[in-house]
Write a protein that holds these residues in place. Sequence first.
Motif, mmCIF file in Angstrom:
data_model
loop_
_atom_site.group_PDB
_atom_site.id
_atom_site.type_symbol
_atom_site.label_atom_id
_atom_site.label_comp_id
_atom_site.label_asym_id
_atom_site.label_seq_id
_atom_site.Cartn_x
_atom_site.Cartn_y
_atom_site.Cartn_z
ATOM 1 N N GLU A 120 4.705 -2.523 -12.784
ATOM 2 C CA GLU A 120 5.718 -3.580 -12.290
ATOM 3 C C GLU A 120 4.963 -3.932 -10.841
ATOM 4 O OE1 GLU A 120 7.965 -5.792 -13.389
ATOM 5 O OE2 GLU A 120 7.108 -5.249 -15.143
ATOM 6 N N THR A 121 4.638 -2.925 -10.035
ATOM 7 C CA THR A 121 3.829 -3.390 -8.684
ATOM 8 C C THR A 121 2.376 -4.070 -9.097
ATOM 9 O OG1 THR A 121 4.734 -1.331 -7.895
ATOM 10 C CG2 THR A 121 3.025 -2.094 -6.790
ATOM 11 N N LEU A 122 1.786 -3.583 -9.866
ATOM 12 C CA LEU A 122 0.781 -4.480 -10.401
ATOM 13 C C LEU A 122 1.044 -5.831 -10.769
ATOM 14 C CD1 LEU A 122 -2.397 -4.490 -11.362
ATOM 15 C CD2 LEU A 122 -1.779 -3.689 -13.411
ATOM 16 N N ILE A 137 4.020 -5.112 1.230
ATOM 17 C CA ILE A 137 3.997 -3.906 0.433
ATOM 18 C C ILE A 137 4.308 -2.661 1.103
ATOM 19 C CG2 ILE A 137 2.090 -4.751 -1.001
ATOM 20 C CD1 ILE A 137 0.315 -2.896 0.565
ATOM 21 N N THR A 138 4.833 -1.588 0.513
ATOM 22 C CA THR A 138 5.144 -0.165 0.988
ATOM 23 C C THR A 138 3.956 0.686 0.434
ATOM 24 O OG1 THR A 138 7.531 -0.565 1.134
ATOM 25 C CG2 THR A 138 6.670 1.731 1.226
ATOM 26 N N TYR A 139 3.195 1.129 1.650
ATOM 27 C CA TYR A 139 1.901 1.626 1.195
ATOM 28 C C TYR A 139 1.623 3.018 1.916
ATOM 29 C CZ TYR A 139 -3.311 1.857 0.530
ATOM 30 O OH TYR A 139 -4.467 2.241 0.230
ATOM 31 N N ARG A 140 1.265 3.970 1.142
ATOM 32 C CA ARG A 140 0.992 5.256 1.558
ATOM 33 C C ARG A 140 -0.837 5.324 1.969
ATOM 34 N NH1 ARG A 140 5.223 8.737 1.378
ATOM 35 N NH2 ARG A 140 6.905 8.036 0.137
ATOM 36 N N ARG A 149 3.596 -3.369 5.154
ATOM 37 C CA ARG A 149 2.558 -4.269 5.629
ATOM 38 C C ARG A 149 2.552 -5.634 4.872
ATOM 39 N NH1 ARG A 149 -2.529 -1.140 6.484
ATOM 40 N NH2 ARG A 149 -1.298 0.734 6.808
ATOM 41 N N GLU A 150 2.112 -6.711 5.483
ATOM 42 C CA GLU A 150 2.026 -7.730 4.634
ATOM 43 C C GLU A 150 0.391 -8.246 4.197
ATOM 44 O OE1 GLU A 150 3.484 -11.475 6.033
ATOM 45 O OE2 GLU A 150 5.647 -10.444 6.305
ATOM 46 N N THR A 184 3.959 1.751 -3.380
ATOM 47 C CA THR A 184 5.258 1.906 -4.044
ATOM 48 C C THR A 184 6.156 0.854 -4.090
ATOM 49 O OG1 THR A 184 6.055 2.837 -1.844
ATOM 50 C CG2 THR A 184 5.022 4.506 -3.044
ATOM 51 N N ASP A 185 6.067 -0.361 -3.322
ATOM 52 C CA ASP A 185 7.008 -1.245 -3.414
ATOM 53 C C ASP A 185 6.164 -2.716 -3.148
ATOM 54 O OD1 ASP A 185 9.219 -2.654 -4.033
ATOM 55 O OD2 ASP A 185 10.165 -2.220 -2.050
#
Length: 297
Positions: A120-122, A137-140, A149-150, A184-185
């Motif tokens: 779904e993220t993809l 996005i929420t990114y690790r 970040r955008e 993750t989002d």
Amino acid sequence: MATEPEDLTQPQRDRLAFIELRVRFLGEVRRQDLFTRFSIQAAAATRDLATYKELVPGNIDYDSKSKVYVRTEWFRPLFDFSTARVLTWLTQGYGDNEPVRHRPLIATEAATEISQPDLETLSVITRAVHRKMAVQITYRALTSGLTTREIVPFALADSGSRWHVRAYDRRSQEFRDFVLARITDAHFVDGPIADAERPDQDIQWNRIVELELVPHPANMRNPDTIETEYGMSDGKLVTRVRAALVGYMLRRWNVDCTPDHSLKGGENHLWLKNRQALYGVANLVLAPGYKPEDEGA
């Protein structure tokens, strides 16, 4: 009587799976897409779209202004696509057969994929690429941990061990690679894309680097074996790679990038002969044996 998935013929399932792939990962599908892919008539395409709407009500709406069927907020997948097949379809194309579990014609195995992006993220990322939109996005990250970040994504990239999205990062104000499985989002961001955020401004992506690979002079007792395996001509393989992908490519194939072919690992079958071609490539931290201080060597 309502149509059930098991009532469909295989050609119908193929066409409905194609509809879902287009809608889920590009955000839209047109009757013309079905004409082109399956060489069917307009009436048949209309029936397929109606059947899909009947099987999964609420998945698609018709935009009469643009004459296109679009994904709705309430989308729920009908077919169980594997991540590998989706990525293959997105990046290479294939027969688009409905992704049922099936036995291969001959025994086939592949190395296990241990980094799997969420589908779904993809789908948000790929629709943003298709529609030329920004995404929050929420990114690790390895260095900064969990961040929001955008980004403005424009291409997917396979490093050989994991999938990335190439995008302009509004936080750092530069083009970067983001590991899909670390997102993750993801949500669409409204608003225009600035000129500086467009793919044609990504120097590393648009620059093509020509690499000359040869059998490793120290590690290979029988260089003709390597020449045959890699289809070399005159003892070398010349390949052209986007600068943004050079580091991944060299690491994937364990190419010795030292000026004096000094790596002794048995996995180093290849040596980069024209090391000067790496000048200006940004991700050389990934290249086996590469050290900036050796530039003059």
